[in-house]
Design a protein around this motif. Structure first.
Motif, mmCIF file in Angstrom:
data_model
loop_
_atom_site.group_PDB
_atom_site.id
_atom_site.type_symbol
_atom_site.label_atom_id
_atom_site.label_comp_id
_atom_site.label_asym_id
_atom_site.label_seq_id
_atom_site.Cartn_x
_atom_site.Cartn_y
_atom_site.Cartn_z
ATOM 1 N N TRP A 188 0.833 -1.202 0.000
ATOM 2 C CA TRP A 188 0.000 0.000 0.000
ATOM 3 C C TRP A 188 0.870 1.256 0.000
ATOM 4 C CZ3 TRP A 188 1.035 -2.905 4.268
ATOM 5 C CH2 TRP A 188 1.448 -2.251 5.421
ATOM 6 N N GLU A 189 0.254 2.338 -0.468
ATOM 7 C CA GLU A 189 0.961 3.615 -0.543
ATOM 8 C C GLU A 189 0.174 4.685 0.192
ATOM 9 O OE1 GLU A 189 1.787 4.643 -4.570
ATOM 10 O OE2 GLU A 189 3.247 3.000 -4.794
ATOM 11 N N THR A 303 5.731 3.581 0.599
ATOM 12 C CA THR A 303 5.249 2.373 -0.065
ATOM 13 C C THR A 303 5.648 1.222 0.845
ATOM 14 O OG1 THR A 303 5.623 3.377 -2.210
ATOM 15 C CG2 THR A 303 5.340 0.974 -2.158
ATOM 16 N N THR A 304 4.654 0.484 1.304
ATOM 17 C CA THR A 304 4.904 -0.521 2.331
ATOM 18 C C THR A 304 4.419 -1.873 1.834
ATOM 19 O OG1 THR A 304 4.256 1.224 3.867
ATOM 20 C CG2 THR A 304 4.688 -0.936 4.813
ATOM 21 N N ALA A 306 3.777 -5.985 3.070
ATOM 22 C CA ALA A 306 3.686 -6.862 4.240
ATOM 23 C C ALA A 306 3.214 -8.244 3.807
ATOM 24 C CB ALA A 306 2.718 -6.278 5.262
ATOM 25 N N ILE A 312 5.706 -6.614 8.258
ATOM 26 C CA ILE A 312 6.189 -5.697 7.215
ATOM 27 C C ILE A 312 7.536 -6.207 6.726
ATOM 28 C CG2 ILE A 312 6.906 -3.337 6.703
ATOM 29 C CD1 ILE A 312 5.070 -2.444 9.004
ATOM 30 N N LEU A 315 9.830 -1.365 3.138
ATOM 31 C CA LEU A 315 9.336 0.013 3.277
ATOM 32 C C LEU A 315 10.199 0.939 2.422
ATOM 33 C CD1 LEU A 315 7.489 2.102 4.819
ATOM 34 C CD2 LEU A 315 9.411 2.365 6.376
ATOM 35 N N ASN A 382 0.273 5.612 8.583
ATOM 36 C CA ASN A 382 0.513 4.557 7.599
ATOM 37 C C ASN A 382 0.332 3.172 8.222
ATOM 38 O OD1 ASN A 382 1.443 3.775 4.903
ATOM 39 N ND2 ASN A 382 3.289 3.037 5.938
ATOM 40 N N GLY A 386 -2.264 0.429 6.891
ATOM 41 C CA GLY A 386 -1.802 -0.918 6.553
ATOM 42 C C GLY A 386 -2.570 -1.990 7.296
ATOM 43 N N ARG A 389 -5.731 -2.617 5.541
ATOM 44 C CA ARG A 389 -5.557 -3.397 4.308
ATOM 45 C C ARG A 389 -5.387 -4.884 4.607
ATOM 46 N NH1 ARG A 389 -3.769 -0.106 0.019
ATOM 47 N NH2 ARG A 389 -5.002 1.795 0.244
ATOM 48 N N LEU A 390 -4.723 -5.123 5.739
ATOM 49 C CA LEU A 390 -4.439 -6.516 6.098
ATOM 50 C C LEU A 390 -5.577 -7.157 6.886
ATOM 51 C CD1 LEU A 390 -0.775 -5.811 7.142
ATOM 52 C CD2 LEU A 390 -1.401 -7.592 5.501
#
Lengths: 809, 176
Positions: A188-189, A303-304, A306, A312, A315, A382, A386, A389-390
């Protein structure tokens, strides 16, 4: 967990030694000082963000009543700076920010100086300005410093890029981010923005300087670092150090804004031109905002990547700093924030580029947290994005990634069991706010019907002192005739409570009552021993180490004299309660008072002499960071912490009320419980200012629009959280004084992240820009309502033009 | 080495526009008479004429409260009051609070509760609080918050200041 049971003074809540002077109004600040024959300085400042000075006519000003000196930049062949020597004392050909001093006048009174300033006529030619650092990176951008290649700077540490607006590019390279991103299950960004803000010390910058015959200089200044003022002053004018005497009495707040060198060279030059009369230069509040340095703005992007399990693995971060017109501490802020720039997490593959970019704005400098509040605003938001998203709980996501013993930081340092426990800080604040997971959209929709919604959030923090590898401290303990002690230091206590902590250490080590230790509240480069600077949460750490060494030196001197008198070896002597005695025959003793000025035998023979304990400390084992990879050991100590916030948002106004703000910090050991609490609460509230209220606003032409308390609000007593709590974790720092580590800056860091994360929980809206003021929050609510097309009550259609979240690099 | 012998380095020493007034004011119980130009503020008068520098200038426009003094018993921003307005008035500044070297309950509470850090706002903060306590000896938290809301402090985060004032109001410091 408390290790303080063995201590008489360390850890106790001893009240500030300077309390009586401060509550009676007798504490003397430079603000309060006048000297015989003193003149007052005032400055004419640039009305443009960037403009060429076509001509300056000072003829009327010179004739104005009471005027004794008028200075223009062209007559001053000097440049000044700490890491990059890039700043004129008065603008010469070009003024580089709105508010930059261009002409300075010394006169018999402030009013006379002001009136003369109004008579200066300057013809300007406005030039295109760089107002956004992202645009400043474009090859087409005007150059704020076309002469960058010719500037001196600290080599081996900073990397200016001549022909661009980049004053420093810090790189961190660990692992291989490309391979790791390709392997990641989720990528993700996100982009974030922090505006420039001001320190707002209650005493504005002020100094008095006097140019004396024989290139002698006297300076009294409201500054954090007398020796750094002296060193940079010496470098600027080529005057030897011993000729320059810098006095720092009580200082009305600093927060980084009074580190380095600021008004002293100009006051000195005015004094010189006025025939050696002392000149006082005091900033009005408006000048403090517009002419004195601020905290840099920051655009950050991440921009990460995982794994599905929530680890993670990669990065990539970019930090673009809005440095303003001069580098000052900004280049080091960009450096320090990057080596902390992944947050307190173990990230096996990390790639950071931190670019410090000149712009035509008031320049940035150190500000409590030194880039970390700014960077961690993005990092901690962030993390929550994240987690979503996860499909993970944000607290659980952090648990899976925090630095633990054995982990390697992004600069290659190995975390040990003594480094500090960020995981415990996280658990503590989660418990304190009753963390029970993020709300669902259904829960939010239900709550919104009530007009007010609540949310909870956490954010972690870490910071190490950002300082050169050679940084050192010294202390002297000078005994008086009655056996009492003067503790001499050039650390400046501008409110933190450091002097009280140093006195506690001295009393502890010298085995004497703290009431008999005096810390004179004036540092003076000719009288008090060297100290690099009072910045970076290093004062209590390094100062106490120096005091402990000085106390041991003093006791050794006492014992050496007593050894002769008592006819016992030094190693068999013990000191306690201001008495030195033979360990196995306590009746064989001498009071300190009998020894510290030299001992006299009954027949008159005398031995020994005045006891002056001398101690020093230098950080050990630090290395420069590799210029290409950023690998190395930059940190004296890491202090970890966390905040947990519960907030309530008024949907009609966008106003945030903080219901609960819990803070946990791993301080290693408490030195002074009262000062520690004061530092934490004060820092948290200052952090709330950054989170909710504070930002510089500029016109499209780069004029600072809110240079005063009417338009720039800092927290008042009415802006406090309903509840605040402070929690201490004690993981001993092996080389810290009594196991302690620095904590002055940390309470402020990540307060915005905790609030921003709570705001998402409350509203289901991601905010990327600070401050989270009512306007921004209200607009965010309206946008969400208009996007969800009238499914929520009270939806208002917004014109497209209103779109404030311009964040992103 | 001076290019002239300074007669008086104070702002009033050079010719200022407008009339000069003779101001008689009782400050901390003592009668004072000094000259002041029309535009001189009470803050300048106290600091530059009477050398009472406890009251500070934090902004000069009545926004920060660092210059708070009591004018006829009422807390005012001394930077917003003209010296001429204080003629025949009674003024209390922080220097007059302790008597015979004995700190007031409030001053002691500020020290004991950690309500002081850099100290620049302290004088004004004390007088705003003192003014509250004299009109309302047992204020609740809300009233204290209101009373000092015009005094900015950048160091403490206010909590220990509120606690100190509250403790005095609750009489916890009495006899201490």
């Amino acid at each position: 967990m408390s290790a303080d049971q063995d201590y008489k003074y360390i850890g106790k809540g001893i009240s500030r030694l300077d309390g009586p002077e401060k509550v009676t109004g007798s504490a003397m600040f430079v603000h309060d000082m006048t000297l015989p024959g003193m003149l007052y300085g005032k400055m004419v400042k640039s009305p443009h963000a960037c403009a060429r000075i076509v001509s300056i006519d000072i003829s009327e000003a010179e004739k104005s009543p009471g005027v004794r000196a008028v200075l223009v930049g062209r007559e001053l062949p000097y440049k000044v700076g700490i890491y990059m020597i890039d700043k004129d004392i008065l603008a010469k050909e070009v003024a580089r920010y709105h508010g930059e001093p261009v002409v300075a006048i010394a006169a018999q009174s402030e009013l006379a100086a002001e009136e003369a300033c109004a008579k200066v006529k300057i013809v300007w030619e406005a030039l295109p300005a760089v107002l956004d650092p992202r645009e400043g990176l474009s090859p087409a951008a005007p150059l704020v410093h076309p002469e960058l290649a010719s500037y001196s700077y600290m080599k081996g540490v900073f990397q200016p890029q001549p022909g661009t607006n980049i004053s420093h590019h810090q790189k961190i390279r660990k692992g291989d981010v490309e391979i790791a991103l390709a392997k990641a299950d989720v990528v993700w960004e996100a982009k974030f923005y922090n505006p420039p803000v001001q320190h707002v010390a209650m005493e504005t910058h002020t100094c008095i300087a006097q140019a004396l015959p024989g290139s002698q200089v006297q300076i009294w200044t409201s500054a954090q670092s007398p020796f750094t003022v002296r060193n940079l002053f010496s470098a600027c004018f080529g005057i030897p150090h011993q000729n320059i005497r810098v006095h720092v009495p009580y200082v009305g707040g600093g927060f980084g804004g009074k580190a380095g060198i600021h008004l002293e060279p100009l006051a000195y030059l005015l004094s010189q031109k006025a025939g050696g009369r002392p000149v006082k230069l005091t900033m009005t509040r408006e000048e403090e905002f517009g002419a004195m340095p601020s905290r840099q703005g920051l655009y950050s992007q991440f921009t990460t990547g995982a794994t599905r399990e929530g680890k993670i693995i990669s990065l990539v971060a970019k930090y673009i700093w809005d440095a303003g017109a001069y580098a000052d501490y900004g280049v080091n802020v960009g450096r320090a924030a990057s080596y902390s720039g992944a947050g307190p997490y173990e990230i096996p593959n990390c790639h950071i580029d931190s670019l410090v970019v000149y712009t035509n704005k008031v320049f940035g400098t150190a500000y409590r947290g030194f880039g970390h509040l700014e960077a961690l605003w993005g990092i901690e938001r962030n993390m929550d994005i994240g987690a979503r998203r996860l499909g993970l709980d944000p607290v659980e996501f952090r648990r899976r990634n925090v630095l633990r013993p054995g982990a390697k930081t992004i600069t290659g340092e190995t975390v040990t069991e003594h480094t500090g426990r960020v995981d415990l800080c996280l658990e503590k604040v989660a418990e304190e706010i009753g963390w029970n997971g993020i709300q669902t959209e259904e829960e939010r929709a239900q709550a919104m019907a009530g007009g007010k919604v609540r949310g909870k959030g956490v954010a972690l923090l870490h910071k190490a002192p950002a300082m050169p590898v050679f940084t050192s401290s010294a202390a002297l303990l000078k005994f008086n005739e009655n056996g009492s002690v003067d503790l001499l230091t050039s650390i400046i206590d501008y409110g933190q409570g450091t002097y009280t902590a140093l006195a506690q250490a001295a009393a502890e080590e010298l085995k004497m009552p703290i009431e008999r230790i005096q810390v004179p509240w004036e540092s003076d480069t000719a009288m008090t021993p060297y100290d690099w600077q009072t910045v970076a949460s290093r004062g209590a750490f390094m100062g106490c180490k120096a005091v402990i060494a000085a106390a041991r030196d003093a006791l050794q001197q006492i014992k050496e004299t007593a050894s002769q008198v008592l006819r016992a070896p030094v190693e068999e002597l013990v000191c306690r309660d201001e008495v030195v005695f033979v360990a196995h025959r306590p009746e064989e003793c001498l009071s300190y008072r009998e020894v510290v000025m030299g001992y006299s035998y009954p027949n008159g023979n005398s031995i020994g002499g005045p006891v002056i304990g001398r101690g020093h400390y230098i950080a050990q084992g630090l290395t420069h960071l590799d210029l290409e990879t950023g690998q190395g050991l930059p940190a004296l100590d890491w202090t970890y912490g966390a905040h947990g916030a519960e907030i309530e948002v008024d949907l009609d106004t966008g106003e945030i009320t903080v219901l609960n703000l819990a803070t946990a910090l791993d301080v290693g050991q408490v030195l002074n419980a009262q000062s520690l609490r004061g530092q934490i609460i004060g820092g948290v509230v200052q952090g709330l200012g950054s989170a909710l209220l504070e930002e510089f606003r500029f016109s499209p032409q780069g004029r600072l629009l809110n240079a005063g308390f009417v338009d720039y609000k800092i927290p008042t007593s009415k802006d406090l959280p309903r509840k605040m709590s402070q929690h201490i974790i004690l993981t001993e720092q092996l080389d810290g004084p009594y196991g302690a580590r620095g904590v002055a800056e940390h309470p402020m860091i990540s307060v915005p992240g905790a609030i921003g994360n709570a705001l998402y929980d409350a509203l289901g809206i991601d905010f990327f820009e600070l401050p989270l003021n009512a306007e921004r929050v209200w607009l965010g609510i309206q946008r969400k309502r208009s996007e969800t097309q009238d499914t929520l009550p009270g939806a208002i259609k917004l014109p497209r033009a209103i779109h404030l979240d311009k964040g992103g690099a | 080495m001076f290019d002239e012998t300074p007669q008086n380095t104070l702002p009033g020493a050079i010719k200022l526009p407008g009339a000069v007034y003779t101001i008689s004011v009782e400050v901390n119980g003592k009668a004072c008479t000094e000259e002041a130009p029309a535009q001189m503020t009470l803050l300048q008068f106290l600091r530059e004429r009477l050398f009472l520098t406890g009251a500070k200038e934090g902004c000069g426009v009545g926004e920060c409260g660092a210059c708070t003094v009591l004018l006829n018993g009422r807390a005012v921003d001394a930077c917003l009051v003209l010296a001429v307005e204080a003629d025949q008035a009674s003024v209390r500044t922080v220097e007059g609070e302790a008597r015979d070297g004995e700190l007031t309950l409030l001053q002691r509470a500020f020290i004991e509760h950690g309500a002081v850090q850099c100290g620049f706002c302290t004088s004004g903060m004390l007088l705003s609080a003192q003014s509250l306590l004299e009109s309302n000896p047992h204020p609740n938290r809300e009233e204290i918050v209101e009373a000092i809301s015009g005094n900015l402090c950048r160091c403490t985060g206010y909590v220990q200041i509120l606690e100190a004032i509250e403790a005095v109001g609750e009489g916890m410091e009495e006899g201490g």
